[in-house]
Design a protein around this motif. Structure first.
Motif, short mmCIF file in Angstrom:
data_model
loop_
_atom_site.label_atom_id
_atom_site.label_comp_id
_atom_site.label_asym_id
_atom_site.label_seq_id
_atom_site.Cartn_x
_atom_site.Cartn_y
_atom_site.Cartn_z
N THR C 182 1.00 -1.28 0.00
CA THR C 182 -0.01 -0.03 -0.02
C THR C 182 0.97 1.32 -0.18
O THR C 182 1.93 1.50 0.66
CB THR C 182 -0.98 -0.08 1.41
N VAL C 183 0.55 2.41 -0.73
CA VAL C 183 1.24 3.36 -0.86
C VAL C 183 0.40 4.74 -0.21
O VAL C 183 -0.77 4.79 -0.60
CB VAL C 183 1.72 3.92 -2.12
N LEU C 184 0.89 5.35 0.73
CA LEU C 184 0.25 6.65 1.26
C LEU C 184 0.91 7.83 0.90
O LEU C 184 2.25 7.75 1.25
CB LEU C 184 0.07 6.40 2.82
N ILE C 185 0.52 8.57 0.01
CA ILE C 185 1.34 9.79 -0.46
C ILE C 185 0.41 11.02 0.40
O ILE C 185 -0.78 11.23 -0.10
CB ILE C 185 1.18 10.16 -2.01
N SER C 186 1.34 11.59 0.90
CA SER C 186 0.91 13.13 1.48
C SER C 186 1.39 14.00 0.66
O SER C 186 2.53 13.87 0.40
CB SER C 186 1.47 13.34 2.74
N THR C 187 0.56 14.93 -0.10
CA THR C 187 0.89 16.21 -1.02
C THR C 187 -0.02 17.01 -1.05
O THR C 187 -1.16 16.89 -0.63
CB THR C 187 1.20 15.39 -2.08
N HIS C 188 0.63 18.28 -1.36
CA HIS C 188 -0.44 19.25 -1.94
C HIS C 188 -0.49 19.40 -3.26
O HIS C 188 -1.11 20.26 -4.02
CB HIS C 188 -0.54 20.47 -1.02
N LEU C 189 0.35 18.56 -4.18
CA LEU C 189 0.38 18.71 -5.50
C LEU C 189 -0.55 17.64 -6.07
O LEU C 189 -0.12 16.69 -6.69
CB LEU C 189 1.89 18.55 -6.07
N ILE C 190 -1.81 18.12 -5.89
CA ILE C 190 -2.86 16.98 -6.12
C ILE C 190 -2.90 16.61 -7.69
O ILE C 190 -3.15 15.54 -7.98
CB ILE C 190 -4.13 17.53 -5.43
N ALA C 191 -3.14 17.59 -8.52
CA ALA C 191 -3.15 17.20 -9.91
C ALA C 191 -2.31 16.37 -10.32
O ALA C 191 -2.69 15.41 -11.27
CB ALA C 191 -3.40 18.63 -10.56
N ASP C 192 -1.05 16.65 -10.07
CA ASP C 192 0.20 15.61 -10.53
C ASP C 192 0.04 14.15 -10.07
O ASP C 192 0.27 13.48 -10.88
CB ASP C 192 1.44 16.07 -10.09
N VAL C 193 -0.65 14.10 -8.87
CA VAL C 193 -0.79 12.53 -8.45
C VAL C 193 -2.10 11.98 -8.66
O VAL C 193 -2.20 10.73 -8.72
CB VAL C 193 -0.33 12.53 -6.97
N GLU C 194 -3.00 12.61 -8.94
CA GLU C 194 -4.38 12.29 -9.00
C GLU C 194 -4.49 10.92 -9.88
O GLU C 194 -5.20 10.02 -9.31
CB GLU C 194 -5.48 13.30 -9.26
N PRO C 195 -4.14 10.69 -10.87
CA PRO C 195 -4.22 9.80 -11.78
C PRO C 195 -3.58 8.50 -11.17
O PRO C 195 -4.06 7.42 -11.52
CB PRO C 195 -3.57 10.05 -13.17
N ALA C 196 -2.67 8.53 -10.24
CA ALA C 196 -2.29 7.60 -9.78
C ALA C 196 -2.94 7.13 -8.48
O ALA C 196 -2.65 5.85 -7.98
CB ALA C 196 -0.48 7.78 -9.47
N LEU C 197 -3.86 7.92 -8.03
CA LEU C 197 -4.41 7.37 -6.60
C LEU C 197 -5.75 6.65 -7.08
O LEU C 197 -6.36 6.73 -7.92
CB LEU C 197 -4.93 8.75 -6.07
N GLU C 198 -6.27 5.94 -6.00
CA GLU C 198 -7.34 5.34 -6.01
C GLU C 198 -8.20 5.71 -4.97
O GLU C 198 -9.21 6.38 -4.91
CB GLU C 198 -7.25 3.66 -5.67
#
Lengths: 276, 125, 235
Positions: C182-198
């Motif tokens: 499981t990967v827990l990513i804490s970020t405020h650069l949401i647009a960049d990571v959004e496609p990778a998130l579930e």
């Protein structure tokens, strides 16, 4: 895990331990060489002066070197504890699958080993300085004679036993010294913005505490003349025993304090870790 | 690198739409092996479960099938649309033939009328 | 065996007796095999939560279970933490740090680390204190992702790097993915990571604002998580 932790203590520590040891031993060798010549036997005056000066300087630096060996080692060990556990590196160190208590224990034991090593190196330096001369053997002989006379006059039998006791006391002292320092750092890190200051304050607090205890003890002497005289009477009856007893007492005291400080460090780093 | 997506709609839908277009247009003919979930996720720059959902949806809609141990392939049966088209043709033809027969026309007459209609149609084109 | 890698119940953290708590009453369930975004403004408690999972902070109250266990040496063995700060030991070389990780973490894949250092152009014999900031961050990422951990905690992994490296980081996260991790990513650069998130978790002022999935938010709100976030956290 513990073995690996010691391995990395060594990998990190050898960077200052090896150079320091070599410098001290090197200075001792230099000292021995310089003293091979006697300035008074040299007729060429400037050379004689240079030789005398060199001998004086080398002696000075030898003493300085041994002092530096202990002081610099202690400082380096403290810095490494701080950086590794409470500094930036702590983000990695404290997420290793190792308990904080284990970290503190390994670092404390390693520090004690380094201190003992420094004692050995200093002794070797002394021996080197005295190779081939009779001065050292004479001094050692005198010392031995004096010490054993004292011991025998106190009614003891085995001098060697005292050497062992003395060694254990030294180890206990080293444990106490580093447990105290590391506990100060562990307590000091509670002050988020002023960790180093916190550690210093903790150390001062301990120092003040011991001073106050000392004062209380000294003052109480005035009021306890009676009991103290009885105490002296008891001691005089079997001085060797009481000498043993006091050494053992100090060993136990240092050991107990070391354990207490270790427990404090462990508690602080487990429950109240405060990384930047 | 990663595909560009419309921010207002779920990503898995957009992926399945794009892949379905490949199939319907014929660029991915029947029998083409479709990328694995992993490869698709990496190529598109999306969460693997998102890629999985896109492919599952397409499988559910009949565009893809899983061959045990071998991965996903574009179905050999015609796509749903083609199938429905053919179904419509078959159904309407059956209805037409049935109605004309009920009016008493023979097979040859029905066939002639169909050919005439086709020719008439082509003359209009 | 539960399929939850992370569970919290009424988890709270207070740094001082008065004032607002850093985290309050957090109830979370994170399933294995998900890539989760921990999103929220600065000071919302993201780093506090992550540090507690990593075992660097103890909760004030409530429960925290990682793969069913309380934080300790067993959980540290399966959690790979990438902090926001530089944690490298200055005098060690790049290779030394790789060896160090390999020594202490049984799940560390040295071959993966060497492959990635090669691809990112890092010199194995260079001391970490002489590395540029960008290269330091790349090395830290490599060390984190070279483990086969059950839970990766990434605190702002793409904030300080150039866009090409950002792509590489996201690609590494995706290619490292397995159903057991499981990967827990804490970020405020949401647009960049959004496609990778579930999954996504919104944190505000130490509390959970919502826990949902990227798909659900897009379907229900008709906007991306990035846009929805801006709306929710508007000043």
């Amino acid at each position: 895990m513990v073995k690996k932790l010691f391995k990395y203590e060594w990998i990190s520590g050898r960077r200052f331990i090896v150079p320091l040891s070599l410098v001290v031993l090197g200075l001792a060798v230099l000292g021995r060489l310089v003293y091979l010549f006697d300035p008074s036997e040299i007729s060429f005056v400037p050379l004689s002066i240079v030789l005398s000066l060199s001998q004086g300087l080398v002696s000075f630096f030898n003493v300085l070197g041994v002092g530096a060996l202990f002081i610099v080692s202690e400082i380096m060990l403290i810095i490494r504890f701080y950086r590794n556990i409470v500094g930036q590196e702590g983000y990695l160190t404290m997420t290793l699958p190792v308990t904080p208590g284990t970290h503190v224990l390994v670092k404390t034991v390693f520090s004690v080993i380094v201190s003992l090593w420094n004692v050995i190196v200093s002794a070797c330096a002394l021996l080197i300085l005295g190779i081939g001369t009779n001065v050292e053997m004479e001094i050692l002989n005198d010392l031995y004679f004096a010490a054993s006379s004292i011991i025998e006059s106190l009614g003891a039998v085995n001098f060697a036993f005292y050497i062992v006791e003395g060694f254990i006391a030294l180890v206990a002292l080293f444990f106490f010294q580093f447990s105290l320092l590391y506990a100060c750092i562990s307590v000091g890190q509670l002050l988020k913005k002023h960790r180093v200051l916190g550690a210093v304050l903790a150390y001062i607090a301990w120092y003040l505490f011991t001073q106050i205890l000392g004062l209380i003890f000294t003052f109480s002497m005035f009021f306890l003349e009676g009991p103290i005289e009885t105490l002296f009477d008891i001691i005089v009856q079997g001085p060797a025993f009481w000498l043993h007893a006091s050494i053992v007492f100090f060993i136990l005291l240092y050991a107990a304090l070391s354990l207490a400080f270790f427990a404090i460090s462990r508690h602080m780093l487990t429950k109240k870790l405060n990384l930047e | 690198m990663a595909w560009k997506f419309d921010p207002e709609r779920p990503i898995y839908l957009q992926i399945s739409e794009r892949l379905t277009a490949e199939i319907v247009s014929g660029r991915w003919p029947a029998g083409t092996k479709v990328p694995t979930v992993r490869d698709l996720a990496l190529d598109a720059g999306v969460n693997p479960n998102t890629a999985q959902r896109a492919l599952s949806e397409m499988e559910r809609d009949g565009y893809l099938e899983t061959r045990r141990g071998d991965g996903r392939y574009v179905t050999e049966r015609d796509s749903e649309v083609q199938r429905q088209r053919r179904e419509t043709l078959a159904r309407r033809s059956a209805t037409f033939v049935g109605d004309m027969k009920a009016l008493g026309f023979s097979d040859a007459e029905i066939l002639e009328a169909a050919e005439f209609a086709l020719k008439g149609d082509t003359s209009h084109e | 065996m539960s399929d939850l890698i992370l569970e919290t119940r009424a988890l709270s953290k207070r740094y001082q007796k008065v004032g607002a708590p850093a985290l309050w009453n957090v109830d979370l369930e994170v399933r294995k095999g998900r890539i989760v975004g921990l999103l929220g403004p600065n000071g919302s408690g993201k780093t506090t939560l992550i540090k507690m999972i990593a075992g660097l902070l103890t909760p004030t109250s409530g429960e925290l279970l990682i793969d069913g266990k309380a934080p300790g040496t067993e959980t540290k063995a399966i959690v790979s933490y990438l902090p926001d700060h530089n944690f490298l030991t200055g005098w060690m070389t790049v290779e030394d740090t790789i060896n160090y990780h390999a020594d202490f973490f049984a799940d560390f894949r040295r071959d993966r680390a060497l492959d990635m250092t090669g691809r990112l152009g890092l010199d194995l014999r260079q001391k970490t204190k002489t590395l540029s900031k960008g290269n330091q961050e790349k090395l830290e990422l490599i060390l984190c992702m070279s483990r086969d951990a059950g839970l990766y905690l990434l605190d702002e992994p793409i904030a300080g790097v150039d866009p090409a490296t950002r792509d590489y980081i996201l690609q590494t996260i995706l290619s490292n993915y397995t159903e057991n991790s499981t990967v827990l990513i804490s970020t405020h650069l949401i647009a960049d990571v959004e496609p990778a998130l579930e999954d996504v978790i919104f944190l505000r002022e130490g509390r959970i604002l919502l826990q949902s999935t990227v798909d659900d938010i897009r379907e229900k709100e008709g906007k991306s998580v990035d846009e929805y976030f801006r709306e929710v956290f508007k000043w």
